[in-house]
Design a protein around this motif. Sequence first.
Motif, PDB file in Angstrom:
ATOM      1  N   HIS A 141      -4.833   5.738   3.482  1.00  0.00           N
ATOM      2  CA  HIS A 141      -4.155   4.309   2.869  1.00  0.00           C
ATOM      3  C   HIS A 141      -4.241   3.399   4.270  1.00  0.00           C
ATOM      4  CE1 HIS A 141      -2.364   7.023  -0.128  1.00  0.00           C
ATOM      5  NE2 HIS A 141      -2.219   5.915  -0.631  1.00  0.00           N
TER       6      HIS A 141
ATOM      7  N   VAL B  47       0.998  -1.293  -0.073  1.00  0.00           N
ATOM      8  CA  VAL B  47      -0.115   0.211   0.055  1.00  0.00           C
ATOM      9  C   VAL B  47       1.065   1.235  -0.111  1.00  0.00           C
ATOM     10  CG1 VAL B  47      -1.809   1.330   1.320  1.00  0.00           C
ATOM     11  CG2 VAL B  47      -1.554  -1.311   1.202  1.00  0.00           C
ATOM     12  N   ILE B  48       1.082   1.837  -1.125  1.00  0.00           N
ATOM     13  CA  ILE B  48       1.928   3.105  -1.375  1.00  0.00           C
ATOM     14  C   ILE B  48       1.275   4.402  -1.187  1.00  0.00           C
ATOM     15  CG2 ILE B  48       3.670   4.030  -2.831  1.00  0.00           C
ATOM     16  CD1 ILE B  48       4.046   1.418  -4.352  1.00  0.00           C
ATOM     17  N   GLY B  49       1.653   5.287  -0.425  1.00  0.00           N
ATOM     18  CA  GLY B  49       0.888   6.406  -0.291  1.00  0.00           C
ATOM     19  C   GLY B  49       1.951   7.598   0.305  1.00  0.00           C
TER      20      GLY B  49
ATOM     21  N   MET C 117      -4.698   1.566  -8.886  1.00  0.00           N
ATOM     22  CA  MET C 117      -4.484   2.951  -8.588  1.00  0.00           C
ATOM     23  C   MET C 117      -5.690   3.766  -8.479  1.00  0.00           C
ATOM     24  SD  MET C 117      -1.860   5.352  -8.061  1.00  0.00           S
ATOM     25  CE  MET C 117      -2.710   6.772  -7.014  1.00  0.00           C
TER      26      MET C 117
ATOM     27  N   GLY D  17       2.813   6.620  -7.231  1.00  0.00           N
ATOM     28  CA  GLY D  17       2.066   5.277  -7.309  1.00  0.00           C
ATOM     29  C   GLY D  17       2.392   4.572  -8.624  1.00  0.00           C
TER      30      GLY D  17
ATOM     31  N   GLY E  90       0.663  12.087  -5.897  1.00  0.00           N
ATOM     32  CA  GLY E  90       0.418  10.783  -5.513  1.00  0.00           C
ATOM     33  C   GLY E  90       0.394   9.553  -6.608  1.00  0.00           C
TER      34      GLY E  90
ATOM     35  N   SER F 262      -2.633   1.836  -4.479  1.00  0.00           N
ATOM     36  CA  SER F 262      -2.234   3.390  -3.984  1.00  0.00           C
ATOM     37  C   SER F 262      -3.250   4.243  -4.246  1.00  0.00           C
ATOM     38  CB  SER F 262      -0.906   3.811  -4.632  1.00  0.00           C
ATOM     39  OG  SER F 262      -0.523   5.098  -4.411  1.00  0.00           O
TER      40      SER F 262
END
Length: 407
Positions: free
Chosen positions: A17, A6-8, A124, A109, A105, A99
Motif C-alpha cells: 500500500h 489508500v485503505i489496507g 480495488m 476495502g 482485504g 485498496s
Amino acid sequence: MANIAVIGTLDSKGIEHQFVADQIRKRGHTTLLIDVGTGGPPQVAPDVSRQEVAEAGGICLDDLMSRQDRGECVSAMADTIPRLMRQLLDQGRIDGVISLGGGGGTAIGTAAMRALPIGFPKVMVSTMASGNIEHYVGTKDIVIIPSVVDVAGLNRVSRTIFTRAAGAICGMVESQVEPNRDDRPLIVASMFGNTTQCVNAAVPILEAAGYEVLIFHSTGAGGKAMESLIESGMIAGVLDITTTEWADELLGGVMTAGPHRLEAAGRANVPSIVVPGCLDMVNFGARDTVPDKFSGRNIYIHNPQVTLMRTSPEECRELGSILANKINQYTAPVSVLIPQQAVSGISAKGGPYHDPEADQALFSSLTGSLRGDVDVRLADNEINDEAFARLCAETLLENIRLHQASS
C-alpha cells in the motif's frame, strides 16, 4: 490536486500500500493511508490508525484483537470502515479511494467503497477478481482489477499491476465530470438483449414527454440497482418491461436479483407498468454449467458464456403467481401489459422458445392472481413490436398523470 484514500491491512500488506501511495504522490496528488489491519503492528506509518477506524464504528479494538479471531476482526472492520468513509466524504477530505487485498482485504476495502456515492472514484486490486464478485461490488461502480499474483510483496508483476492501478485512480480523480444541468424527471426501465427493440422504441416517446430514462440490464445486479434507485425517491415512473430475473431466482439461474425484485415500486409509491418480459428463460453460464437436473430441457446457447433454459408450463404458472403477489402490493397506478404473441425475441412463432402452452400458463396465472383493480392490458403483439413498445410508454405516461392528479 486530489486527496486519495489508500485503505489496507498495513500489518501484512503495508509495503504494497505504501508503494501505491508513492505512485499516487508521483502524479502530484496527496494520500490518506488508512490502516484496517488487526494483526501485528503496521509495517508503515498510517495517516489514520486502526484505532481511529474502530472508534468510528464504536468498536473497542483491544477487546476485538484479544480474541484473536481473524474472521471476527475482518467482519468488524468491514462493518466500521463505511462509517469512517462517510465521515471523510462529508468533511471533504477524500476525492477517491484505492485498496489492495486478498479475501479479507477485499471484503474490507469494498465495504468502504460501497458506502460512497456512484461516481466517486473507487479502485480495488484483488486476488478475488476472477470469481463471482457481486457481493463485493453490490450496486456501486467499483472498478475491480485482478492482482494476478497474490498481494504479497513487490515483484515484477505486482509492481506493474499496482502502478497501473495507481494510474487508474489518478486518472479518475483528474477527470472533470460536467455538472448535471438536466432537471427532467427520471424514469427507470429494465432491458435484456431479447427486449432491446421494445425498450429502444419506448424511450423516445418518454423523452418526448419530458422525461430522462435510465436503462438497467436485467442481469441481477442491474435489477438490484434499479430497485435501489426506485426506493431512493428520485424516480417518477417505472418501465419494467424485463422481469426475467424472477425466473433465475425461482430456478437457480445466475442472473437473479434476489427475492425482493419488484417490491421497490410498491414501497416507494411509484407509478409503473409491468411486463412478463423474458420469463421464458433462465440464465446459466457456459453450457457445461447447466445443472444435471435440467438435462433434457430446451437449452439455447446465447453465446459461449451464457446458456438459456426454457421455462416449463408449471414454472411459468408459479412465476405468474409470484409477479402478481408483488404487483398486488403496489399503491400507485400500475398496469400489467401482456404481449400475447411472444414475451421475448426468441419466443415468437418459429423461434426456439415458442411454447404457447407455457406462455398461456404464465398469462393465466398472472392475471388470475392480481387484485381486481389492477389494470391489465392484453396485446396481440410480440414484445418487440413497435406497437407494443408504444403501448408500454403511453400507458406509463397515463399512470404518471393519474398519480400526479391524485397527489
